[in-house]
Motif scaffolding. Structure first.
Motif, PDB file in Angstrom:
ATOM      1  N   ARG A 109       0.836  -1.199   0.000  1.00 25.36           N
ATOM      2  CA  ARG A 109       0.000   0.000   0.000  1.00 25.36           C
ATOM      3  C   ARG A 109       0.875   1.256   0.000  1.00 25.36           C
ATOM      4  O   ARG A 109       0.619   2.210  -0.736  1.00 25.36           O
ATOM      5  N   THR A 140       4.133  -9.218  -0.628  1.00 23.27           N
ATOM      6  CA  THR A 140       2.882  -8.520  -0.316  1.00 23.27           C
ATOM      7  C   THR A 140       1.696  -9.385  -0.694  1.00 23.27           C
ATOM      8  O   THR A 140       1.587  -9.814  -1.850  1.00 23.27           O
ATOM      9  N   GLN A 144      -3.901  -7.291  -0.215  1.00 22.71           N
ATOM     10  CA  GLN A 144      -3.546  -5.910   0.104  1.00 22.71           C
ATOM     11  C   GLN A 144      -3.400  -5.067  -1.159  1.00 22.71           C
ATOM     12  O   GLN A 144      -3.879  -3.936  -1.226  1.00 22.71           O
TER      13      GLN A 144
END
Length: 344
Positions: A109, A140, A144
């Motif tokens: 993010r 990741t 997300q």
């Protein structure tokens, strides 16, 4: 120019997409405006870029400014599109290394938001039409990454999401996650795909065709080898443009046979190679990294070439190995129809 519907978006994109990976090198920053202008004149309304294109050492070549002296490709494109941004569907992407900090990469993010803001400034726009995850990020969770893309869509900073260089299983996983969490799902997959490299046909092609995603191939002419064998006389050709190896003997042999067939049919090799690719299931638009306006003009003619079934079969048979799974019409649901139009 002919146009295709991009995935399930309803947005129509030209069957030829302008690639900008080498903007700042070839074409130079000064010449890029002419290339972009030629694209618009030809009816090309789709352009592909990325946060790492243009000013990285991997793009260095003799006679070009050093990486430290070059603008990012996004910035060059932003200058070229001033007062005509709305005429283009802009695709960009992130994940590559853009700095020395350990977090200056990936699909977190933190990084995605930062890179979208950077790209918007460079492109001199307040939204990006299609935003790709440039490559998978094993650090990741995909949940997300898709969640932050969904947030950015709701904020109006990006319109649609795509996946680049992701295998079919990850594309399918992304669709499952989006459906389960009511997130905006990917609409396109970008991958290397051409008459020589048909790896995408094994699993990604059938998956995209079945689920309604568009494939947007890069390297559709295999670094120029499928465009004109004269590329072999260049000092820098093929993946050498990005610091990799040149062409193998097997690749050159296939290109020679494709050129022979092209001559028999009264066409140019680039027209035949691109027309074959654009005929494949799920392929919406091919990214052409034209280094000059003239290169773009001749490659754009391929969008109007319709090969006969026998010609397509002859080209498909050139591959050293057939795809593990050859998709046939009727194996999946109908995809969005294509439309045609004329360049002004």
């Amino acid at each position: 120019m002919k146009y295709s519907v991009l995935g399930t978006t309803g947005v129509k994109v030209s069957r030829i997409c302008l690639g900008t990976a080498t903007f700042g090198v070839a074409p130079t920053a000064q010449d890029a405006d002419r290339v972009v202008g030629a694209a618009i004149d030809l009816g090309v309304n789709f352009v592909d870029t990325a946060d790492v294109y243009g000013n990285m050492p991997v793009f260095d070549r003799p006679g070009a400014p050093a990486a430290a002296d070059r603008e990012p490709a996004e910035q060059i494109l932003g200058h070229a599109l001033r007062n005509r941004r709305d005429q283009m569907v802009i695709a960009s992407k992130s994940n590559g290394i853009v700095g020395h900090d350990i977090n200056d990469r990936g699909l977190s993010r933190r990084h995605i938001i930062r890179q979208v803001e950077t790209s918007l400034r460079r492109l001199q726009t307040d939204y990006i039409d299609l935003y790709y995850a440039h490559d998978p990020d094993p650090d990741t969770p995909l949940e997300q990454t898709l969640a932050v893309y969904d947030d950015l869509i709701r904020q109006g900073k990006i319109r649609y999401v795509g996946l680049s260089n992701h295998p079919a299983w990850q594309v399918t996983q992304a669709l499952w996650i989006a459906d389960d969490r009511r997130l905006n799902a990917p609409v396109a997959a970008q991958v290397k795909y051409n008459l020589i490299d048909r790896t995408a046909e094994r699993e990604l092609g059938p998956a995209c065709d079945h689920f309604g995603l568009s494939i947007v191939p890069y390297a559709p002419l295999h670094g120029g080898l499928l465009a004109d064998l004269a590329v072999l006389d260049r000092e820098v050709s093929g993946d050498q443009r990005f610091g990799a190896a040149g062409f193998s003997e097997a690749e050159i042999a296939l290109a020679r046979e494709a050129e022979r067939l092209s001559r028999e049919w009264g066409l140019k090799p680039y027209q035949v190679s691109l027309a074959w690719l654009l005929s494949r299931p799920a392929v919406a638009s091919a990214i052409v990294g034209a280094e000059t306006a003239d290169e773009l003009r001749v490659n754009a003619t391929a969008a109007d070439v319709e090969l006969e079934p026998a010609q397509l079969d002859a080209l498909t048979a050139l591959a050293a190995e057939p795809a593990a799974f050859e998709h046939r019409a009727g194996d999946g649901p109908a995809r969005p129809s294509t439309t045609t139009g004329s360049a002004s």
